[in-house]
Design a protein around this motif. Structure first.
Motif, PDB file in Angstrom:
ATOM      1  N   GLY A   1       0.809  -1.206   0.000  1.00  0.00           N
ATOM      2  CA  GLY A   1       0.000   0.000   0.000  1.00  0.00           C
ATOM      3  C   GLY A   1       0.845   1.260   0.000  1.00  0.00           C
ATOM      4  N   ASP A   2       0.186   2.389  -0.208  1.00  0.00           N
ATOM      5  CA  ASP A   2       0.873   3.674  -0.155  1.00  0.00           C
ATOM      6  C   ASP A   2       1.202   3.997   1.297  1.00  0.00           C
ATOM      7  OD1 ASP A   2       1.708   6.326  -1.115  1.00  0.00           O
ATOM      8  OD2 ASP A   2      -0.045   7.007   0.004  1.00  0.00           O
ATOM      9  N   PRO A   3       2.472   4.289   1.617  1.00  0.00           N
ATOM     10  CA  PRO A   3       2.849   4.540   3.011  1.00  0.00           C
ATOM     11  C   PRO A   3       2.031   5.646   3.666  1.00  0.00           C
ATOM     12  CG  PRO A   3       4.798   4.312   1.638  1.00  0.00           C
ATOM     13  CD  PRO A   3       3.627   4.353   0.708  1.00  0.00           C
ATOM     14  N   ALA A   4       1.814   6.735   2.948  1.00  0.00           N
ATOM     15  CA  ALA A   4       1.059   7.847   3.518  1.00  0.00           C
ATOM     16  C   ALA A   4      -0.372   7.443   3.844  1.00  0.00           C
ATOM     17  CB  ALA A   4       1.078   9.032   2.546  1.00  0.00           C
ATOM     18  N   ALA A   5      -0.992   6.633   2.966  1.00  0.00           N
ATOM     19  CA  ALA A   5      -2.364   6.204   3.196  1.00  0.00           C
ATOM     20  C   ALA A   5      -2.458   5.259   4.393  1.00  0.00           C
ATOM     21  CB  ALA A   5      -2.917   5.515   1.944  1.00  0.00           C
TER      22      ALA A   5
ATOM     23  N   ARG B   1       8.598  13.334   3.188  1.00  0.00           N
ATOM     24  CA  ARG B   1       7.985  14.641   3.439  1.00  0.00           C
ATOM     25  C   ARG B   1       6.478  14.577   3.198  1.00  0.00           C
ATOM     26  NH1 ARG B   1      12.640  16.362   0.559  1.00  0.00           N
ATOM     27  NH2 ARG B   1      14.096  17.546   1.840  1.00  0.00           N
ATOM     28  N   LYS B   2       6.112  13.821   2.170  1.00  0.00           N
ATOM     29  CA  LYS B   2       4.687  13.636   1.885  1.00  0.00           C
ATOM     30  C   LYS B   2       3.997  12.948   3.055  1.00  0.00           C
ATOM     31  CE  LYS B   2       1.562  10.889  -0.994  1.00  0.00           C
ATOM     32  NZ  LYS B   2       1.476   9.846  -2.048  1.00  0.00           N
ATOM     33  N   VAL B   3       4.650  11.924   3.606  1.00  0.00           N
ATOM     34  CA  VAL B   3       4.083  11.223   4.763  1.00  0.00           C
ATOM     35  C   VAL B   3       3.875  12.203   5.916  1.00  0.00           C
ATOM     36  CG1 VAL B   3       4.550   9.492   6.539  1.00  0.00           C
ATOM     37  CG2 VAL B   3       5.037   8.978   4.133  1.00  0.00           C
ATOM     38  N   GLN B   4       4.853  13.054   6.154  1.00  0.00           N
ATOM     39  CA  GLN B   4       4.749  14.028   7.232  1.00  0.00           C
ATOM     40  C   GLN B   4       3.576  14.989   6.998  1.00  0.00           C
ATOM     41  OE1 GLN B   4       8.035  16.842   7.622  1.00  0.00           O
ATOM     42  NE2 GLN B   4       8.021  16.549   9.844  1.00  0.00           N
ATOM     43  N   ARG B   5       3.385  15.428   5.757  1.00  0.00           N
ATOM     44  CA  ARG B   5       2.284  16.339   5.443  1.00  0.00           C
ATOM     45  C   ARG B   5       0.924  15.653   5.609  1.00  0.00           C
ATOM     46  NH1 ARG B   5       5.792  17.727   1.008  1.00  0.00           N
ATOM     47  NH2 ARG B   5       4.478  16.542  -0.442  1.00  0.00           N
ATOM     48  N   VAL B   6       0.859  14.379   5.214  1.00  0.00           N
ATOM     49  CA  VAL B   6      -0.398  13.640   5.333  1.00  0.00           C
ATOM     50  C   VAL B   6      -0.766  13.410   6.797  1.00  0.00           C
ATOM     51  CG1 VAL B   6      -1.496  11.407   4.887  1.00  0.00           C
ATOM     52  CG2 VAL B   6      -0.262  12.579   3.063  1.00  0.00           C
ATOM     53  N   ILE B   7       0.226  13.161   7.645  1.00  0.00           N
ATOM     54  CA  ILE B   7      -0.041  13.016   9.084  1.00  0.00           C
ATOM     55  C   ILE B   7      -0.651  14.302   9.629  1.00  0.00           C
ATOM     56  CG2 ILE B   7       1.028  12.740  11.353  1.00  0.00           C
ATOM     57  CD1 ILE B   7       3.081  10.878  10.071  1.00  0.00           C
ATOM     58  N   ASP B   8      -0.107  15.428   9.198  1.00  0.00           N
ATOM     59  CA  ASP B   8      -0.638  16.721   9.640  1.00  0.00           C
ATOM     60  C   ASP B   8      -2.069  16.922   9.144  1.00  0.00           C
ATOM     61  OD1 ASP B   8      -0.244  19.559  10.713  1.00  0.00           O
ATOM     62  OD2 ASP B   8      -0.693  19.978   8.605  1.00  0.00           O
ATOM     63  N   LYS B   9      -2.390  16.412   7.949  1.00  0.00           N
ATOM     64  CA  LYS B   9      -3.744  16.526   7.412  1.00  0.00           C
ATOM     65  C   LYS B   9      -4.709  15.663   8.220  1.00  0.00           C
ATOM     66  CE  LYS B   9      -4.317  17.384   3.167  1.00  0.00           C
ATOM     67  NZ  LYS B   9      -5.122  18.630   3.246  1.00  0.00           N
ATOM     68  N   ALA B  10      -4.247  14.473   8.638  1.00  0.00           N
ATOM     69  CA  ALA B  10      -5.098  13.596   9.439  1.00  0.00           C
ATOM     70  C   ALA B  10      -5.310  14.158  10.842  1.00  0.00           C
ATOM     71  CB  ALA B  10      -4.480  12.199   9.524  1.00  0.00           C
TER      72      ALA B  10
END
Length: 357
Positions: free
Chosen positions: A221-225, A261-270
């Motif tokens: 799966g996508d790590p950020a998801a 960096r994308k993972v970090q941004r997605v965590i902030d969105k969640a």
């Protein structure tokens, strides 16, 4: 902003002394992937078989034992230097050579020498045997600012994002921390964000089974998801702490650094404001390369804490001094063994005493 490029090379270590002691572009809206039930491996590896005598040691004794290689280097190179005699330029030059041929680094070496010289002058020291205590005090002053334990009570869920190169010990650190947090009465959820390596997912599942902790994971799966799902699950279930694993990478792998960096941004969105802690796990055996990793990951992610692992297998404990001078980021934990209890908060005084005792 152009990314900084860091080239990390594995260097052949010279003889070591103890020290060896010692904007953002708006991300595309992630599409949460329905969480599949976690399937544990049919055969779960046994926990490491540990010597009972080792298990019965106090933390101070384990720390001393774990740092024995670093301490032996200290005794071997400094016993002659601090064996008695007049403090003069030759003594300082020899001490400088010892530091520079270790992993202390140029900046930290100069810092320590300046501190020692000032102490010699202020305290009117004349015999070089007195430099041993001066060195201990100089180290204590340098390392104490790094002694800041992790506080997880500020948010719920408190989200910890772990990063570092492959082999640094991220998944093992997650397992040990999960055990410690549960011992404190806190609920834990683990997000297996390293979707590139099946072994990493399986290892986290094993740790989750041992600690009775749910692991959010998906094959390929996508790590950020995956991490997005984990944070939302923790919010819904009232979980205290979320630990998010990420894929190991070298800072020279620019595409992977952008992915994290994308993972970090997605965590902030969640969960706005998360991750609340960005832990960089470092293998103490890498010496000065660890300093370069700190600089690179901090520039990319804003690292808030360090975990220095595998101190029991190296004579390079002095890299801590180099890190303290280069980037004084708090060292949250140090690891000195394979036992689940061998990961403890960093204490500068205990660390230095274990090296000199």
């Amino acid at each position: 902003m152009r990314l900084k490029y860091y080239e990390i090379q594995v260097k052949v270590s010279l003889p070591l002394f103890m020290f060896n002691l010692f904007k953002k572009d708006k991300p595309a809206e992630p599409t949460p992937i329905p969480q599949q039930p976690t399937t544990l491996p049919s055969s779960i590896p046994e926990a490491p078989i540990l010597d009972q005598a080792t298990n019965n040691l106090s933390w101070a004794e384990k720390l001393k034992q774990g740092l024995s290689r670093t301490r032996n280097q200290l005794g071997g190179q400094l016993v002659g230097l601090f064996g008695g005699g007049k403090i003069d330029d030759d003594v300082y030059e020899e001490l400088e050579t010892i530091l520079l041929t270790s992993d202390v680094g140029v900046a930290a070496t100069q810092k320590l020498l300046d501190d020692i010289k000032n102490r010699v002058k202020r305290q009117s020291l004349s015999d070089n045997s007195q430099l041993r205590e001066a060195l201990k005090q100089a180290l204590l002053e340098l390392l104490t600012p790094l002694q800041k334990p992790l506080v997880t009570s500020t948010h719920k869920p408190f989200v910890i994002m772990l990063t570092g190169v492959n082999g640094a010990g991220k998944t093992t650190t997650i397992g040990k921390l999960a055990n410690q947090f549960q011992a404190e009465g806190k609920s834990v959820l683990i997000a297996a964000g390293d979707t590139f390596r099946a072994a990493a997912r399986e290892q986290l599942q094993v740790w989750g089974e041992r600690n009775n902790v749910h692991v959010v994971t998906q094959d390929g799966g996508d790590p950020a998801a995956v991490i997005f799902d984990a944070v939302n699950s923790a919010k819904a279930k009232g979980i205290d702490i979320v630990m998010a694993d990420t894929a190991g990478r070298l800072p020279t792998q620019l595409n992977l650094m952008e992915e994290i960096r994308k993972v970090q941004r997605v965590i902030d969105k969640a969960l706005p404001g998360a991750p609340h802690e960005v832990l960089l796990v470092l293998d103490a055996n890498t010496g000065q390369n660890a300093v370069m990793q700190v600089n690179a990951f901090d520039d990319a992610l804003g690292v808030t804490g360090l975990v220095l692992s595998k101190l029991d297998g190296t004579a390079k404990g002095g890299v801590i001094a180099a890190i303290a001078q280069s980037r004084p980021i708090p060292i949250r934990y140090i690891g000195v063994g394979e036992d689940i209890a061998d990961l403890r908060p960093f204490n500068a005084s205990e660390f230095i005493e274990a090296l000199f005792s």
